[in-house]
Design a protein around this motif. Sequence first.
Motif, PDB file in Angstrom:
ATOM      1  N   PHE A 129       0.698  -1.175  -0.047  1.00 38.05           N
ATOM      2  CA  PHE A 129      -0.063  -0.078  -0.018  1.00 38.05           C
ATOM      3  C   PHE A 129       0.875   1.252  -0.029  1.00 38.05           C
ATOM      4  N   PHE A 130       1.928   1.264   0.917  1.00 36.81           N
ATOM      5  CA  PHE A 130       2.823   2.599   1.068  1.00 36.81           C
ATOM      6  C   PHE A 130       3.572   2.609  -0.260  1.00 36.81           C
ATOM      7  N   TYR A 133       1.015   4.093  -2.809  1.00 39.64           N
ATOM      8  CA  TYR A 133       0.684   5.458  -2.536  1.00 39.64           C
ATOM      9  C   TYR A 133       1.793   6.428  -2.772  1.00 39.64           C
ATOM     10  N   ARG A 134       3.141   6.115  -2.794  1.00 39.55           N
ATOM     11  CA  ARG A 134       4.234   6.701  -3.207  1.00 39.55           C
ATOM     12  C   ARG A 134       4.124   7.066  -4.270  1.00 39.55           C
ATOM     13  N   PHE A 136       1.321   7.049  -6.209  1.00 40.44           N
ATOM     14  CA  PHE A 136      -0.106   7.912  -6.444  1.00 40.44           C
ATOM     15  C   PHE A 136       0.141   9.250  -5.875  1.00 40.44           C
ATOM     16  N   LEU A 148      -3.872   1.442  -6.356  1.00 37.29           N
ATOM     17  CA  LEU A 148      -4.161   1.985  -5.137  1.00 37.29           C
ATOM     18  C   LEU A 148      -5.458   1.401  -4.510  1.00 37.29           C
ATOM     19  N   THR A 152      -5.861  -1.380  -1.654  1.00 35.00           N
ATOM     20  CA  THR A 152      -6.736  -0.968  -0.420  1.00 35.00           C
ATOM     21  C   THR A 152      -7.529  -1.977  -0.074  1.00 35.00           C
ATOM     22  N   VAL A 166      -5.539   3.003   6.313  1.00 30.45           N
ATOM     23  CA  VAL A 166      -6.138   3.905   5.357  1.00 30.45           C
ATOM     24  C   VAL A 166      -6.407   5.252   6.041  1.00 30.45           C
ATOM     25  N   THR A 169      -3.253   7.318   7.040  1.00 30.01           N
ATOM     26  CA  THR A 169      -2.721   7.848   5.587  1.00 30.01           C
ATOM     27  C   THR A 169      -3.403   8.852   5.126  1.00 30.01           C
ATOM     28  N   LEU A 176      -5.250  15.201   0.271  1.00 29.52           N
ATOM     29  CA  LEU A 176      -5.907  13.877  -0.503  1.00 29.52           C
ATOM     30  C   LEU A 176      -7.547  14.055  -0.563  1.00 29.52           C
ATOM     31  N   THR A 182      -8.424  10.594  -5.172  1.00 30.29           N
ATOM     32  CA  THR A 182      -8.536  10.127  -4.120  1.00 30.29           C
ATOM     33  C   THR A 182     -10.101   9.236  -3.969  1.00 30.29           C
ATOM     34  N   ASN A 257       5.169  10.299   1.733  1.00 35.08           N
ATOM     35  CA  ASN A 257       4.958   8.889   2.016  1.00 35.08           C
ATOM     36  C   ASN A 257       5.639   8.602   3.330  1.00 35.08           C
TER      37      ASN A 257
END
Length: 554
Positions: A129-130, A133-134, A136, A148, A152, A166, A169, A176, A182, A257
């Motif tokens: 996920f991370f 996310y980085r 994203f 993503l 998730t 979630v 974050t 976001l 998002t 991140n």
Amino acid sequence: MNAFIKKNHRTLFYAAWLLIGLLQAGLTPLQDDEAYYWTFSRFLDWGYFDHPPMTALLIKIGYALFPNELGVRLMVVLLNTATVAICEALTERKAPFLFYALCGVLAVLQLSGFMAVPDLPLLFFTALFFYVYRHFVKDASPRNIVFLALVTAALMYSKYHAVLIVFFTLISNPKLFTRWQTYAAGIIALVLFLPHLWWQYGHDWISFRYHLFESNVNPYKFNYTTDYILGQLLITGPLAGFILLPALFIYKPKSINERALKFTGIGVLAFFLLSTFKGKVEANWTAPMVVPILVLCHQHLQQRTKARRWIGRLVLPTLILVAIIRFVMVVDVVPARVVQERFHYYHGWPKELSQRTGSLPLAIPSSYQKASQYWFYTGKPTYSVNEYIWRRNNHNFWPLEDSLLGKPVAVIDGAQPWTDSLQTPMGTIHWSVDSAFHSFSKIMIRPGQSTYEIAAGAPLNITARADVPLHYAAYLQQHPDVDAPVKIGLFKEGKLVHDLPLQLSVQGLVKSPQQSFQLPLSVPPGTYFLRFAIGSDAGWFTHNSDKINVEVKP
């Protein structure tokens, strides 16, 4: 030799990590929970009483390749290795040998990294996920939106604690909430998660009700908090916890991140610290914070020469300790009950009992652990008859009881007379053959309301309706001699106060599902709950209603 290691250190590290994990997975007997999750895979579904289905799916895949302990754990070992690799990628590989040292002192990654439990896929998808996310936050392209969303959803299918990842974050990056991407990722993830929500709806939201209102709800004890704090220090070590855990708080993030990682690590720790005021918190519930610990401590220690040296010094003692524990997991050499109970209690006796009982399936009282282990090591379907004084689990929902109704079953530790007994590491097991097994946990008695208030000394009036599955109703109509008693258990703070017998039997519920009761509650003022229970041949009474809350006023 040194040149070879410098050139191939990464390949050597991950190959060794994977190989050791596979050996441990194949040689270590299953733990109780692992055997239970293996039974999940026998009934692959979109949800279960305790957890979402990711662990069951992974076990199903591995066990199809290798029908043994290695197969149960195969996918988890692969995911654990991938988790470490993704965490290293999150550090941008700035100091690989420091990273290897951190993996060496984080014993939890080694000692639990082969176990088929929900924490391991949760840990993998947390790292992934991370990683996604980085990308994203740098480029919210359609491709990264979909990635993503997929990760998730996979997080949520692993364990409900994923919602914390979630949530923290999102609050780590308020911008976001201003981006349509998002919401697009969230909607796609929700759509992917809908099959599980539909399963929950069809099962009366049983998992959410259990985790939010039934599990881990106890009067506060100070040691809940102190044990939790000590447990987190041990998890992040055990020897290096006093360096790694503070580093999570001290380190100043240098990117969006890293900020999300820090918010998640501290947020998860704080959330479960507050949860200790509600009840006992298991140390492993904070498993997702291992990813922030590994990544951010790597970043922090690069600039802390003294602390980095201490980590280096603690690697060898930690690895020696881990090696000893690994050996004890495999070989029964430590005469400590806690170790034997967890790893070595199911050597031999399940197969011996299976030989004595022939082709008969088994029924065991209130022990999904014994039932699951016996099933795994003998291949015989085994039913845990969950008594009303204990909690429910998936045996209340799977078609096990239904398939055994009226059939010959070997019953463990039921009502006397017993046919035979067997000495096991857990003590003497008594068993008998029930030529026509009867248990009725699928019959649910539903009161008109879930909460009642009465004055002390006043009777409690309840009107309830019994939902009798058609299969049970037809069987009971064909067998009028089968007439199990019905009673109500009165509980306070989770413990049985006393039983309230009723002038009612299971045949009466079939003939007249709507029933009214006047119950004399001679108890002091306070908060209680009731539970209907129906008897079985073996003398056990099962769960036959949800909790019925009762407030007795002065």
